[in-house]
Design an enzyme around this catalytic site. Structure first.
Site, PDB file in Angstrom:
ATOM      1  N   GLY A 183      18.292  -5.051  -0.639  1.00 29.78           N
ATOM      2  CA  GLY A 183      18.873  -4.435  -1.695  1.00 29.78           C
ATOM      3  C   GLY A 183      19.193  -3.085  -1.455  1.00 29.78           C
ATOM      4  O   GLY A 183      19.371  -2.497  -0.604  1.00 29.78           O
ATOM      5  N   THR A 261       5.973  -1.164   0.902  1.00 25.34           N
ATOM      6  CA  THR A 261       6.174  -0.200  -0.222  1.00 25.34           C
ATOM      7  C   THR A 261       6.943  -1.132  -1.471  1.00 25.34           C
ATOM      8  O   THR A 261       7.323  -0.334  -2.193  1.00 25.34           O
ATOM      9  CB  THR A 261       7.062   1.072  -0.019  1.00 25.34           C
ATOM     10  N   ALA A 262       7.084  -2.256  -1.488  1.00 23.27           N
ATOM     11  CA  ALA A 262       7.473  -2.983  -2.480  1.00 23.27           C
ATOM     12  C   ALA A 262       6.583  -3.665  -3.333  1.00 23.27           C
ATOM     13  O   ALA A 262       6.203  -3.028  -4.206  1.00 23.27           O
ATOM     14  CB  ALA A 262       8.239  -4.163  -1.725  1.00 23.27           C
ATOM     15  N   ARG A 263       5.872  -4.856  -3.138  1.00 23.38           N
ATOM     16  CA  ARG A 263       5.109  -5.491  -4.205  1.00 23.38           C
ATOM     17  C   ARG A 263       4.129  -6.094  -3.070  1.00 23.38           C
ATOM     18  O   ARG A 263       4.164  -6.718  -2.331  1.00 23.38           O
ATOM     19  CB  ARG A 263       5.635  -6.663  -4.757  1.00 23.38           C
ATOM     20  N   GLU A 292      -5.410  -2.989  -8.218  1.00 29.69           N
ATOM     21  CA  GLU A 292      -5.130  -1.307  -8.124  1.00 29.69           C
ATOM     22  C   GLU A 292      -5.708  -0.996  -9.471  1.00 29.69           C
ATOM     23  O   GLU A 292      -5.754  -1.413 -10.596  1.00 29.69           O
ATOM     24  CB  GLU A 292      -3.590  -0.978  -8.236  1.00 29.69           C
ATOM     25  N   HIS A 311       0.112   3.722  -4.518  1.00 36.07           N
ATOM     26  CA  HIS A 311       1.355   3.240  -5.272  1.00 36.07           C
ATOM     27  C   HIS A 311       2.422   4.355  -5.864  1.00 36.07           C
ATOM     28  O   HIS A 311       2.399   4.577  -6.945  1.00 36.07           O
ATOM     29  CB  HIS A 311       0.890   2.577  -6.710  1.00 36.07           C
ATOM     30  N   ALA A 313       5.511   5.498  -3.873  1.00 33.79           N
ATOM     31  CA  ALA A 313       6.787   5.474  -3.313  1.00 33.79           C
ATOM     32  C   ALA A 313       7.805   5.537  -4.253  1.00 33.79           C
ATOM     33  O   ALA A 313       8.690   6.497  -3.730  1.00 33.79           O
ATOM     34  CB  ALA A 313       6.838   4.199  -2.887  1.00 33.79           C
TER      35      ALA A 313
END
Length: 350
Positions: A183, A261-263, A292, A311, A313
């Site tokens: 994306g 760096t996404a989920r 987290e 977290h 990014a």
């Protein structure tokens, strides 16, 4: 029959972005007759983070929320939210909605099934922090390959050079990088990798790779087998949860590096830890975690072949200030008769 001057738009701010900041770029773009009502979610930052974490896993109904302003439901044309969840029961109390919008790319905090049932457009903000995440991804890969963090730590703690890594200090140039999801973020990562003369593979069944020179689409198993570095940029959906489970991780080469760096839930975290500990893959670069903050006794904290960040990014000044203006344009495209509706994607990886 209601006339245009009767229409209200409720803007719900939060500790991340206030209602005033969200409403500022929207007001001057609205068609005549619309009025904005600002409301800030009365919650501390730490609690909002926790609510968001719960909602991402269990949906908007999992959150306990303070009441929203008591507005005339017949006049409410739209709702704009950042992180504040919107449940089906809340949405059902607003019968004349023309749209619901979120400052975020993800829509897990909104009951989109209720909106789809009513035909109400859900406007998301895909790409709001895409540049920030793409830059961070490439920077993190470079930092890990050259062991920048270890060098920094060695000097800060009174030493000089850290213990040399098993495979030595690696260059990114010439590596094969596999991007899972293509994306806004994935496409920007590919563009930035071009300058490093990397070979880029992409796995995303919905991706249009035309116009992306040097990028080749392949099935996920092929990407995992061939890539030196695998970087995740997919959306988290029921279909992509544990997209990389034990079987998929076993396809990675022993020298491979996994970057997320996404989920966090895109990867089976326990299976990943096992394979890093056993040396079945070379290491990982992680900005997201199943829990987290990462628990103090979590094995990821002590693995030398894993680079960790808390977290960060997508968190830049530019991304935060850019997001409300970008969303305002998308909202106006829905409200104006000549505009096109921008609905949240349904089944895509992105």
């Amino acid at each position: 029959m209601l006339t245009a001057p009767d229409r209200l738009i409720l803007v719900i701010g939060d500790p991340f972005v206030s209602a005033a900041a969200m409403a500022a770029p929207l007001r001057p773009l609205l068609p005549a007759g619309y009025a904005v009502v600002e409301h800030d979610w009365p919650i501390a930052l730490e609690e909002a983070v926790e609510v968001n974490r719960v909602v991402e896993r269990a949906g908007p109904d999992a959150a306990r929320l303070a009441p929203l302003p008591d507005l005339d439901a017949e006049r409410l044309a739209g709702v704009v939210t950042g992180f504040h969840p919107l449940t089906a029961s809340t949405l059902s109390g607003w019968p004349r909605l023309s749209f619901v919008a979120t400052l975020r790319a993800g829509t897990e905090h909104i009951d989109d099934a209720e909106l789809r049932r009513r035909g109400v457009p859900l406007v998301n903000n895909a790409g709001r922090n895409a540049n920030a995440v793409a830059e961070f991804t490439v920077a993190s890969i470079l930092g890990h390959l050259r062991h920048v963090g270890e060098g920094h730590h060695a000097i800060r703690t009174g030493g000089w050079r850290p213990t040399a890594p098993k495979r030595g200090y690696q260059e990114l140039s010439g590596a094969t990088v596999g991007l899972v999801g293509f994306g806004a973020v994935g496409a920007l990562v590919a563009r930035r990798l071009r300058g490093f003369e990397t070979r880029v593979l992409v796995s995303d069944p919905w991706a249009d790779l035309s116009g992306h020179a040097g990028v080749r689409g392949v099935p996920l198993p092929e990407l995992l087998r061939e890539a030196d570095i695998v970087s995740l940029h997919a959306r988290l959906t029921p279909q992509t949860r544990h997209l990389l489970g034990a079987a998929e991780l076993d396809l990675l080469a022993p020298h491979a590096l996994l970057v997320n760096t996404a989920r966090a839930e895109l990867v089976d975290e326990e299976a990943l830890v096992e394979r890093v500990v056993d040396g079945r893959i070379a290491g990982a670069v992680l900005d997201v975690f199943g829990t987290e903050p990462l628990p103090r006794d979590h094995p990821l904290r002590v693995l030398p072949s894993v680079s960790l960040s808390p977290h960060l990014a997508g968190s830049t000044v530019q991304a935060r200030t850019r997001a409300p203006a970008l969303l305002a344009e998308r909202i106006v495209a829905v409200l104006r008769p000549s505009g096109s509706q921008v609905a949240a994607p349904g089944g895509s990886l992105l």
